[in-house]
Design a protein around this motif. Sequence first.
Motif, mmCIF file in Angstrom:
data_model
loop_
_atom_site.group_PDB
_atom_site.id
_atom_site.type_symbol
_atom_site.label_atom_id
_atom_site.label_comp_id
_atom_site.label_asym_id
_atom_site.label_seq_id
_atom_site.Cartn_x
_atom_site.Cartn_y
_atom_site.Cartn_z
ATOM 1 N N ARG A 130 3.299 8.058 6.648
ATOM 2 C CA ARG A 130 2.340 7.327 5.817
ATOM 3 C C ARG A 130 1.011 8.067 5.697
ATOM 4 O O ARG A 130 -0.060 7.456 5.676
ATOM 5 C CB ARG A 130 2.104 5.903 6.362
ATOM 6 C CG ARG A 130 3.387 5.144 6.604
ATOM 7 C CD ARG A 130 3.166 3.679 6.915
ATOM 8 N NE ARG A 130 3.046 2.892 5.704
ATOM 9 C CZ ARG A 130 4.069 2.437 5.000
ATOM 10 N NH1 ARG A 130 5.292 2.690 5.393
ATOM 11 N NH2 ARG A 130 3.880 1.738 3.907
ATOM 12 N N ARG A 131 1.095 9.397 5.636
ATOM 13 C CA ARG A 131 -0.099 10.174 5.385
ATOM 14 C C ARG A 131 0.252 11.376 4.508
ATOM 15 O O ARG A 131 1.391 11.831 4.549
ATOM 16 C CB ARG A 131 -0.772 10.628 6.699
ATOM 17 C CG ARG A 131 0.024 11.595 7.549
ATOM 18 C CD ARG A 131 -0.859 12.140 8.678
ATOM 19 N NE ARG A 131 -0.249 13.330 9.226
ATOM 20 C CZ ARG A 131 0.417 13.366 10.363
ATOM 21 N NH1 ARG A 131 0.560 12.294 11.104
ATOM 22 N NH2 ARG A 131 0.952 14.499 10.788
ATOM 23 N N PRO A 132 -0.659 11.869 3.683
ATOM 24 C CA PRO A 132 -2.060 11.435 3.567
ATOM 25 C C PRO A 132 -2.250 10.107 2.848
ATOM 26 O O PRO A 132 -3.356 9.702 2.577
ATOM 27 C CB PRO A 132 -2.701 12.579 2.767
ATOM 28 C CG PRO A 132 -1.580 13.137 1.953
ATOM 29 C CD PRO A 132 -0.349 12.991 2.788
ATOM 30 N N MET A 133 -1.160 9.386 2.541
ATOM 31 C CA MET A 133 -1.248 8.092 1.881
ATOM 32 C C MET A 133 0.065 7.360 2.107
ATOM 33 O O MET A 133 1.037 7.939 2.589
ATOM 34 C CB MET A 133 -1.497 8.279 0.375
ATOM 35 C CG MET A 133 -0.395 9.080 -0.296
ATOM 36 S SD MET A 133 -0.746 9.534 -2.002
ATOM 37 C CE MET A 133 -0.375 7.988 -2.793
ATOM 38 N N ASP A 134 0.093 6.081 1.765
ATOM 39 C CA ASP A 134 1.347 5.326 1.838
ATOM 40 C C ASP A 134 2.320 5.860 0.793
ATOM 41 O O ASP A 134 1.911 6.356 -0.253
ATOM 42 C CB ASP A 134 1.090 3.843 1.572
ATOM 43 C CG ASP A 134 0.536 3.126 2.799
ATOM 44 O OD1 ASP A 134 0.509 3.736 3.885
ATOM 45 O OD2 ASP A 134 0.135 1.951 2.665
#
Length: 272
Positions: free
Chosen positions: A148-152
């Motif tokens: 869940r990185r750098p975003m969902d």
Amino acid sequence: MGFPGTWMTESESMVYRVVPKCACSTIGQIMYYSDHGEFFEGDIHDAKGGMHKWALDSSQPKITRNVQKHQAYAFTCVRNPYSRILSSFFDKICGIQRNGKRYRGNLVPLLIQKYGIEVGGEDGKQEFDQIQSFRRFLLFARDTIRWRRPMDPDIHWSAMSGHISTFIVNGGRYDNIFFTEQFNDGMQSVLNSIEMAHPVLLEEIPRFNESEGHGPKRAHPIEDYFDDLSMHLVYEIYKRDFQLFKYDFENPGNKLPLGEVDLDEVHAKLGA
């Protein structure tokens, strides 16, 4: 949690769990036509009336009642994970969206900076190394799903089994899961099972591919984009999709499923 991503005809003849990048625009328009005898003007995703959608507050009680009592024929549609993630890359990452802007604002600049991806310039029409950039995008997609990185993770590249499971976990049951690659046969099996105010002749229905023309054309066969590492990453992300929906992991060039979907297996494994 309810039934996110679920659409239902106003007549409550059929219920559809949307899976992004799996012919959802065409399916939505067929549902709309079956009730109204005409297509929705514009992208069916923008429709705020003429069909029930979970995203519309007024639709939620009707969808919940129908799905939990299994009053309507419920279905969804799946697609080969290799071609689905590739399509997401060209449409969402390389393409300019309906609003004339890049998808999700700062997403593409972030990918250019952190993953070294190229997208064909400002308009997505310039030459670039599609294979290299796609493989770097695949690393990003894996990072969003695994850590869940750098975003969902985004709905367009998160696993199909994840979308499909929410319907089951909250009390729904599918009557049919068919393949994008055999769309007419699958959609016809749905239409044969319901009563419609306006008959749909599938051979006369246009394909409402809303992502068509957004981004650069794919320059190589699908299999050229996937080396051993890419295949390993795809399997890491979509292992369940390959297993449940019977797609060929060993050969990215074979977009057709190897067998029929076992609905009992899908309900047992995704309902847990």
